[in-house]
Design a protein around this motif. Sequence first.
Motif, PDB file in Angstrom:
ATOM      1  N   UNK A  39       0.837  -1.207   0.000  1.00 12.61           N
ATOM      2  CA  UNK A  39       0.000   0.000   0.000  1.00 12.61           C
ATOM      3  C   UNK A  39       0.867   1.251   0.000  1.00 12.61           C
ATOM      4  N   UNK A  40       1.943   1.225   0.794  1.00  9.84           N
ATOM      5  CA  UNK A  40       2.859   2.361   0.826  1.00  9.84           C
ATOM      6  C   UNK A  40       3.523   2.561  -0.532  1.00  9.84           C
ATOM      7  N   UNK A  41       3.940   1.446  -1.147  1.00 10.15           N
ATOM      8  CA  UNK A  41       4.586   1.525  -2.461  1.00 10.15           C
ATOM      9  C   UNK A  41       3.641   2.123  -3.504  1.00 10.15           C
ATOM     10  N   UNK A  42       2.385   1.696  -3.457  1.00  5.14           N
ATOM     11  CA  UNK A  42       1.397   2.212  -4.409  1.00  5.14           C
ATOM     12  C   UNK A  42       1.183   3.713  -4.223  1.00  5.14           C
ATOM     13  N   UNK A  43       1.095   4.141  -2.969  1.00  5.79           N
ATOM     14  CA  UNK A  43       0.919   5.573  -2.696  1.00  5.79           C
ATOM     15  C   UNK A  43       2.131   6.386  -3.183  1.00  5.79           C
ATOM     16  N   UNK A  44       3.328   5.876  -2.937  1.00  2.45           N
ATOM     17  CA  UNK A  44       4.533   6.580  -3.370  1.00  2.45           C
ATOM     18  C   UNK A  44       4.613   6.677  -4.892  1.00  2.45           C
ATOM     19  N   UNK A  45       4.144   5.632  -5.569  1.00  3.36           N
ATOM     20  CA  UNK A  45       4.123   5.672  -7.040  1.00  3.36           C
ATOM     21  C   UNK A  45       3.204   6.790  -7.530  1.00  3.36           C
ATOM     22  N   UNK A  46       2.039   6.916  -6.902  1.00  2.38           N
ATOM     23  CA  UNK A  46       1.105   7.978  -7.284  1.00  2.38           C
ATOM     24  C   UNK A  46       1.696   9.360  -7.007  1.00  2.38           C
ATOM     25  N   UNK A  47       2.374   9.489  -5.870  1.00  2.00           N
ATOM     26  CA  UNK A  47       2.987  10.780  -5.527  1.00  2.00           C
ATOM     27  C   UNK A  47       4.047  11.159  -6.564  1.00  2.00           C
ATOM     28  N   UNK A  48       4.858  10.176  -6.977  1.00  2.00           N
ATOM     29  CA  UNK A  48       5.884  10.455  -7.986  1.00  2.00           C
ATOM     30  C   UNK A  48       5.258  10.955  -9.281  1.00  2.00           C
ATOM     31  N   UNK A  49       4.169  10.317  -9.694  1.00  2.00           N
ATOM     32  CA  UNK A  49       3.506  10.729 -10.930  1.00  2.00           C
ATOM     33  C   UNK A  49       2.984  12.164 -10.818  1.00  2.00           C
ATOM     34  N   UNK A  50       2.383  12.480  -9.670  1.00  2.00           N
ATOM     35  CA  UNK A  50       1.849  13.833  -9.487  1.00  2.00           C
ATOM     36  C   UNK A  50       2.974  14.868  -9.453  1.00  2.00           C
ATOM     37  N   UNK A  51       4.112  14.507  -8.833  1.00  2.00           N
ATOM     38  CA  UNK A  51       5.241  15.429  -8.799  1.00  2.00           C
ATOM     39  C   UNK A  51       5.775  15.677 -10.215  1.00  2.00           C
ATOM     40  N   UNK A  52       5.815  14.633 -11.027  1.00  2.00           N
ATOM     41  CA  UNK A  52       6.278  14.797 -12.403  1.00  2.00           C
ATOM     42  C   UNK A  52       5.351  15.719 -13.187  1.00  2.00           C
ATOM     43  N   UNK A  53       4.034  15.520 -13.017  1.00  5.06           N
ATOM     44  CA  UNK A  53       3.068  16.384 -13.699  1.00  5.06           C
ATOM     45  C   UNK A  53       3.178  17.827 -13.202  1.00  5.06           C
ATOM     46  N   UNK A  54       3.350  17.989 -11.896  1.00  3.73           N
ATOM     47  CA  UNK A  54       3.484  19.325 -11.311  1.00  3.73           C
ATOM     48  C   UNK A  54       4.737  20.014 -11.818  1.00  3.73           C
ATOM     49  N   UNK A  55       5.861  19.288 -11.844  1.00  5.85           N
ATOM     50  CA  UNK A  55       7.115  19.873 -12.311  1.00  5.85           C
ATOM     51  C   UNK A  55       7.024  20.262 -13.785  1.00  5.85           C
TER      52      UNK A  55
END
Length: 228
Positions: A39-55
Amino acid sequence: MAASQDVHVRICNQEIVKFDLEVKALIQDIRDCSGPLSALTELNTKVKEKFQQLRHRIQELEQSAKEQDKESEKQVLLQEVENHKKQMLSNQTSWRKANLTCKIAIDNLEKAQLLQGGDLLRQRKTTKESLAQTSSAITESLMGISRMMSQQVQQSEEAMQTLANSSRTILDANEEFKSMSGTIQLGRKLITKYNRRELTDKLLIFLALALFLATVLYIVKKRLFPFL
């Protein structure tokens, strides 16, 4: 063209706010997560994607700022870009802290499960593997955050260099204006001096002509009327 740029800038700002809120929500989910590791890994994957879109959106806004015709609008947009970058760095720090909090929660949960009995050796082995996986995931997350922070620092340095170049351009233009003003003042003085000298020359010519005519008249008078 200007209207199209304004629309693009407005869309970028809206998307940046949207992704920022989504990142904050996911970070809160990580804080509340007590496992399992998947569950933690899945959440971190989503956060990475959002950070990439934000950047990506922040970079688009920065590019739009550099393409602005008016220097004042350019500086305002660059300041907004800098604020967005600072907010993203703050979110990345919160993300790292949330991961550490989640790891502690998972560790405590696994310790509690160990105390409940069962095959101690098997549970101990599972715990070690889980801890290793958790440590590896957190290490990877921290490395990713470090890389993103390095990129943001580099982009901030580029933005500051752009601002410095713009300031130098403005100062150079101001110096050129001052130089042109001095040249204009000098030209005005020279024209005024030339006009005065021309008037003096005309007066001297008139006086010389009058003297010449008076001399001629005197000679004629002496020749024609010697008795006068």
